[in-house]
Design an enzyme around this catalytic site. Sequence first.
Site, PDB file in Angstrom:
ATOM      1  N   CYS A   1       1.408  -1.312  -0.023  1.00  0.00           N
ATOM      2  CA  CYS A   1       0.160  -0.012   0.334  1.00  0.00           C
ATOM      3  C   CYS A   1       0.730   1.438  -0.307  1.00  0.00           C
ATOM      4  O   CYS A   1       0.251   1.965  -0.255  1.00  0.00           O
ATOM      5  CB  CYS A   1      -0.656  -0.073   1.428  1.00  0.00           C
ATOM      6  SG  CYS A   1      -2.019  -1.678   1.184  1.00  0.00           S
TER       7      CYS A   1
ATOM      8  N   ARG B   1      -7.936  -4.174  -3.553  1.00  0.00           N
ATOM      9  CA  ARG B   1      -7.584  -2.378  -3.817  1.00  0.00           C
ATOM     10  C   ARG B   1      -8.315  -2.879  -5.223  1.00  0.00           C
ATOM     11  O   ARG B   1      -8.118  -3.105  -6.377  1.00  0.00           O
ATOM     12  CB  ARG B   1      -5.757  -3.447  -4.006  1.00  0.00           C
ATOM     13  CG  ARG B   1      -5.022  -3.739  -3.631  1.00  0.00           C
ATOM     14  CD  ARG B   1      -3.794  -4.241  -4.035  1.00  0.00           C
ATOM     15  NE  ARG B   1      -2.904  -5.281  -2.973  1.00  0.00           N
ATOM     16  CZ  ARG B   1      -1.728  -4.190  -2.219  1.00  0.00           C
ATOM     17  NH1 ARG B   1      -2.357  -2.338  -1.997  1.00  0.00           N
ATOM     18  NH2 ARG B   1      -1.789  -4.670  -1.171  1.00  0.00           N
TER      19      ARG B   1
END
Lengths: 85, 218
Positions: free
Chosen positions: B55, B132
Amino acid sequence: MPCVNANGEITEMAKRILLAMVESSSLDKVAEQTGTPLYRIRMAARELVEAGFAEQQAQSFVTTEAGLAALSKGATTSGSLGNGG
Amino acid sequence: MDTIVQENGKATLPRLNQPAPLFEAETTHGTLRLEDFQGSWVILFSHPADFTPVCTTEFIAFTELAPELKKRGVELCGLSIDSTYSHIAWVRNIEKNFGVRVPFPIIADLNKEVASLYGMVMPGESKTETSRCVFVIDPKGILRAMIYYPLTTGRNTQEILRLIDALQATDKHGIATPANWKPGEKIIIPPPRTTEAAEERMKAGYETADWYFSKRAI
């Protein structure tokens, strides 16, 4: 973007936006004048209205007496102070 | 705009070319409503968790992409099931360790309200983290594209930029774009819908392989 900080003072960004509102009531123009993305101006305008520093009139926003007073000496009203956690 | 897509009274996931679900959420920039983005394109994207390595690479990549997106009138908005305090600490950490200042708001979706509206949690992967996901929303609030990546795989932000370019070219010129299209390359002219139009298409002077397959420059 809470428009009032923990000391009860109007934030720099809120000050810039309020000043720009004195010049123009259109959020598009305020965004242009302050170089701030329009979505952030809309977020801030909502907070400024809630705190009593600005007023919405149809599609326009104007700085209130409280907003002008806050500009001149820093905020003392019950703005967005948060809960302090 | 509708707040959620309804079918037979049951809530369903967002669908392409329908209004993006409306929300009001706490972010690192304050209280944000989807309508605040009206008039701009928006990339709403979720990440699994703050302070995780993949991330972090994605946030750096999205931040690097932000100037190109700005040229195209696109705003970014992140989201995860973390608190505002966690988000603030993480973006400060990214700036300290990588010299990158994250310019976009990040939704603190602790109650999973926005994640649920958009179907960002994939229980087969994780019940506590968002996958995601990328949602491209146009200036009228219509959901124009969705991409889902698994927890393990960081996104390709150049593909997201390419997608934006393709969608904007489609809106501007009323065309479609071929596989791997990039700005400057020829586009696809939508195929004719009648036999008469098909005959005309063959004589139209485009780069034509057959009546249904024509390209031109834009």
